[in-house]
Write an enzyme that holds these catalytic residues in place. Structure first.
Site, PDB file in Angstrom:
ATOM      1  N   ARG A 156      34.518  23.658  47.652  1.00  0.00           N
ATOM      2  CA  ARG A 156      34.276  24.417  48.867  1.00  0.00           C
ATOM      3  C   ARG A 156      34.396  23.448  50.032  1.00  0.00           C
ATOM      4  O   ARG A 156      33.906  22.313  49.940  1.00  0.00           O
ATOM      5  CB  ARG A 156      32.872  25.036  48.840  1.00  0.00           C
ATOM      6  CG  ARG A 156      32.734  26.082  47.741  1.00  0.00           C
ATOM      7  CD  ARG A 156      31.310  26.460  47.524  1.00  0.00           C
ATOM      8  NE  ARG A 156      30.606  25.295  46.958  1.00  0.00           N
ATOM      9  CZ  ARG A 156      29.326  25.296  46.630  1.00  0.00           C
ATOM     10  NH1 ARG A 156      28.591  26.362  46.821  1.00  0.00           N
ATOM     11  NH2 ARG A 156      28.759  24.226  46.130  1.00  0.00           N
TER      12      ARG A 156
ATOM     13  N   HIS B 105      33.724  31.009  41.206  1.00  0.00           N
ATOM     14  CA  HIS B 105      34.175  30.482  39.917  1.00  0.00           C
ATOM     15  C   HIS B 105      35.335  31.317  39.380  1.00  0.00           C
ATOM     16  O   HIS B 105      36.347  30.782  38.913  1.00  0.00           O
ATOM     17  CB  HIS B 105      33.054  30.553  38.865  1.00  0.00           C
ATOM     18  CG  HIS B 105      31.891  29.664  39.098  1.00  0.00           C
ATOM     19  ND1 HIS B 105      30.595  30.127  39.019  1.00  0.00           N
ATOM     20  CD2 HIS B 105      31.793  28.338  39.378  1.00  0.00           C
ATOM     21  CE1 HIS B 105      29.759  29.132  39.226  1.00  0.00           C
ATOM     22  NE2 HIS B 105      30.460  28.030  39.464  1.00  0.00           N
TER      23      HIS B 105
ATOM     24  N   LYS C 280      17.822  20.439  32.303  1.00  0.00           N
ATOM     25  CA  LYS C 280      17.897  21.377  33.415  1.00  0.00           C
ATOM     26  C   LYS C 280      17.428  22.765  32.964  1.00  0.00           C
ATOM     27  O   LYS C 280      17.826  23.258  31.917  1.00  0.00           O
ATOM     28  CB  LYS C 280      19.357  21.448  33.910  1.00  0.00           C
ATOM     29  CG  LYS C 280      19.547  22.258  35.155  1.00  0.00           C
ATOM     30  CD  LYS C 280      21.000  22.188  35.600  1.00  0.00           C
ATOM     31  CE  LYS C 280      21.247  23.081  36.792  1.00  0.00           C
ATOM     32  NZ  LYS C 280      22.660  23.124  37.163  1.00  0.00           N
TER      33      LYS C 280
ATOM     34  N   SER D  67      25.726  29.390  42.961  1.00  0.00           N
ATOM     35  CA  SER D  67      24.779  30.044  42.057  1.00  0.00           C
ATOM     36  C   SER D  67      23.379  30.043  42.642  1.00  0.00           C
ATOM     37  O   SER D  67      22.646  31.030  42.524  1.00  0.00           O
ATOM     38  CB  SER D  67      24.788  29.340  40.698  1.00  0.00           C
ATOM     39  OG  SER D  67      26.031  29.515  40.063  1.00  0.00           O
TER      40      SER D  67
END
Length: 170
Positions: free
Chosen positions: A95, A22, A46, A133
């Site tokens: 990515r 990030h 979440k 993460s």
């Protein structure tokens, strides 16, 4: 001669926590735009490791040397947030292989929602192509080696990450 480029771009995500990947995207995007707004998405459904305020504080800590960064919260659609910031540019880090299909689908949906918002993709540097993460949470949960974690997160994040992981384990 073409019109000058956009002055404000928005990079959205959960940043739970912010990773070196990030941070690399933030650094690069901050050089492309006069202002880069980091939008921390708030999703009440979440379960996050860090609270929104903690995520903001961690992001501000690791971006303190980038004067054109602003950190804000949002809930709802990212395109609505981008528009509310008087921007027409959404920055997305991708990515290789893992993100392309999903990000392309999201970009197409965002275009349907607001055709004036452009998505700028910045490819993750090969050093960060595997960083996520969720991966670093797994590593932090089983390894006490700070040097190992420093390959995934800024050093300023390691202690708060370990503290949160311990609190979650209780």
């Amino acid at each position: 001669m073409s019109a000058p480029g956009p002055k404000v771009a928005v990079y959205t995500g959960s940043f739970d926590p912010i990773t070196l990947g990030h941070l690399h995207i933030i650094d690069r995007a901050s050089r492309l735009f006069e202002t880069l707004i980091i939008g921390i998405g708030i999703n009440a459904e979440k379960r996050s490791l860090f609270t929104p305020d903690q995520r903001r504080d961690l992001i501000e800590t690791v971006t303190k040397d980038l004067p054109n960064i602003q950190v804000k919260f949002f809930d709802g659609l990212a395109v609505d947030f981008v528009r509310s910031q008087q921007s027409r540019v959404m920055v997305r880090g991708i990515r290789p292989l893992t993100d392309i299909a999903g990000e392309f689908t999201m970009m197409m949906a965002n275009r349907q929602l607001d055709s004036e918002i452009e998505t700028v993709f910045l490819m993750a540097d090969e050093r960060f192509a595997h960083v996520s993460s969720s991966l670093l949470k797994q590593i932090a949960g089983v390894s006490e080696d700070d040097e190992m974690l420093a390959k995934f997160v800024p050093r300023a994040i390691i202690r708060p990450l370990r503290e949160r992981m311990r609190a979650e384990a209780r």
